[in-house]
Write a protein that holds these residues in place. Structure first.
Motif, PDB file in Angstrom:
ATOM      1  N   UNK A   1       1.016  -1.477  -0.341  1.00 60.78           N
ATOM      2  CA  UNK A   1       0.384  -0.302  -0.071  1.00 60.78           C
ATOM      3  C   UNK A   1       0.634   2.032   0.170  1.00 60.78           C
ATOM      4  N   UNK A   2       1.887   1.550   0.996  1.00 65.09           N
ATOM      5  CA  UNK A   2       2.925   2.449   0.533  1.00 65.09           C
ATOM      6  C   UNK A   2       3.271   2.835  -0.343  1.00 65.09           C
ATOM      7  N   UNK A   3       3.982   1.880  -1.078  1.00 69.07           N
ATOM      8  CA  UNK A   3       4.790   1.880  -2.728  1.00 69.07           C
ATOM      9  C   UNK A   3       3.783   2.016  -3.408  1.00 69.07           C
ATOM     10  N   UNK A   4       2.643   2.186  -3.225  1.00 69.69           N
ATOM     11  CA  UNK A   4       1.584   2.542  -4.114  1.00 69.69           C
ATOM     12  C   UNK A   4       1.880   3.976  -4.266  1.00 69.69           C
ATOM     13  N   UNK A   5       1.304   4.339  -2.861  1.00 70.60           N
ATOM     14  CA  UNK A   5       1.066   5.904  -2.314  1.00 70.60           C
ATOM     15  C   UNK A   5       2.438   6.544  -2.912  1.00 70.60           C
ATOM     16  N   UNK A   6       3.421   6.002  -2.791  1.00 69.67           N
ATOM     17  CA  UNK A   6       4.365   7.109  -3.093  1.00 69.67           C
ATOM     18  C   UNK A   6       4.717   7.376  -5.003  1.00 69.67           C
ATOM     19  N   UNK A   7       4.506   5.914  -5.515  1.00 70.00           N
ATOM     20  CA  UNK A   7       4.143   6.129  -6.689  1.00 70.00           C
ATOM     21  C   UNK A   7       3.385   6.928  -6.989  1.00 70.00           C
ATOM     22  N   UNK A   8       2.226   7.286  -6.505  1.00 70.99           N
ATOM     23  CA  UNK A   8       1.302   8.178  -7.176  1.00 70.99           C
ATOM     24  C   UNK A   8       1.700   8.997  -6.479  1.00 70.99           C
TER      25      UNK A   8
ATOM     26  N   UNK B   1       7.565   2.326   1.693  1.00 71.60           N
ATOM     27  CA  UNK B   1       8.561   3.305   1.669  1.00 71.60           C
ATOM     28  C   UNK B   1       7.565   4.485   1.590  1.00 71.60           C
ATOM     29  N   UNK B   2       8.207   5.236   1.831  1.00 70.42           N
ATOM     30  CA  UNK B   2       8.019   6.951   2.381  1.00 70.42           C
ATOM     31  C   UNK B   2       8.081   7.269   3.642  1.00 70.42           C
ATOM     32  N   UNK B   3       8.628   6.442   4.363  1.00 72.26           N
ATOM     33  CA  UNK B   3       9.175   6.757   6.096  1.00 72.26           C
ATOM     34  C   UNK B   3       9.884   6.243   5.907  1.00 72.26           C
ATOM     35  N   UNK B   4      11.071   6.667   7.567  1.00 72.80           N
ATOM     36  CA  UNK B   4      12.057   6.601   7.803  1.00 72.80           C
ATOM     37  C   UNK B   4      12.164   6.475   9.532  1.00 72.80           C
ATOM     38  N   UNK B   5      12.416   5.061   9.924  1.00 69.26           N
ATOM     39  CA  UNK B   5      13.059   6.016  12.036  1.00 69.26           C
ATOM     40  C   UNK B   5      14.290   6.237  11.788  1.00 69.26           C
ATOM     41  N   UNK B   6      14.421   7.348  12.274  1.00 66.89           N
ATOM     42  CA  UNK B   6      15.522   8.108  12.073  1.00 66.89           C
ATOM     43  C   UNK B   6      15.936   8.589  13.401  1.00 66.89           C
ATOM     44  N   UNK B   7      15.518   8.160  14.686  1.00 62.09           N
ATOM     45  CA  UNK B   7      16.483   7.628  16.121  1.00 62.09           C
ATOM     46  C   UNK B   7      14.792   7.034  16.784  1.00 62.09           C
ATOM     47  N   UNK B   8      15.480   6.027  17.270  1.00 67.56           N
ATOM     48  CA  UNK B   8      15.073   5.157  18.484  1.00 67.56           C
ATOM     49  C   UNK B   8      15.678   5.396  20.175  1.00 67.56           C
TER      50      UNK B   8
END
Length: 170
Positions: free
Chosen positions: A86-93, A130-137
């Motif tokens: 679902x995220x891949x489709x959203x990012x492709x759009x 896709x579209x999200x990245x965890x920067x820090x924990x």
């Protein structure tokens, strides 16, 4: 002389846990590789044994919950696969849209679990989408970069957080 059961006191692994991990790794390797030549089977066996040795040396078995969570992982993986698609489709759009309607947002997410293993699973699951990245924990809080405000809102709704907590890792 080693006393039976003393491995539990030192946080080491039982022989049964080592054999279970070795068996899981070997079966996974054979099924996923599909290669049955003697040299490749030998290299696969060597890599499985090396992985078990390194896992023991790194303290993998100190987290006894890791072995208990194995039965619930396939359900989590199916949910994560669906989220990735679902995220891949959203990012492709977004990419194919000429106006590129992105609205980057950094979100601080309070994890519902305190376990290091569960935090790593949650952070990696977020980054895999896709579209999200965890920067820090840090201390149960995740800092996440989202490509759009909609994905940030979906992350704040807490489905990923709830699913990672339901794995039962602490």
């Amino acid at each position: 002389m080693r006393v039976y059961g003393a491995w539990r006191q030192r946080g080491e692994s039982s022989p049964q846990a080592l054999l279970l991990l070795l068996l899981i790794l070997a079966i996974s390797w054979v099924l996923w590789s599909g290669l049955y030549k003697p040299l490749l089977l030998g290299l696969g066996a060597f890599s499985c044994v090396l992985t078990v040795f390194l896992a023991q040396r790194m303290g993998f078995f100190r987290h006894q919950a890791v072995l208990k969570v194995l039965p619930s992982l396939p359900g989590y993986w199916w949910w994560l696969l669906r989220e990735i698609i679902v995220s891949s489709i959203d990012v492709a759009k977004l990419i194919l849209n000429p106006s590129m309607p992105i609205s980057p947002v950094v979100v601080e997410l309070q994890a519902q679990t305190r376990s290091d293993v569960a935090l790593a699973i949650l952070g990696n699951s977020i980054t895999l989408s896709p579209g999200t990245v965890t920067l820090d924990v840090d201390e149960g809080k995740l800092l996440v970069h989202c490509l759009t405000s909609e994905s940030a809102l979906a992350l704040r709704e807490g489905e990923a957080n709830r699913r990672a907590a339901e794995l039962g890792l602490g």
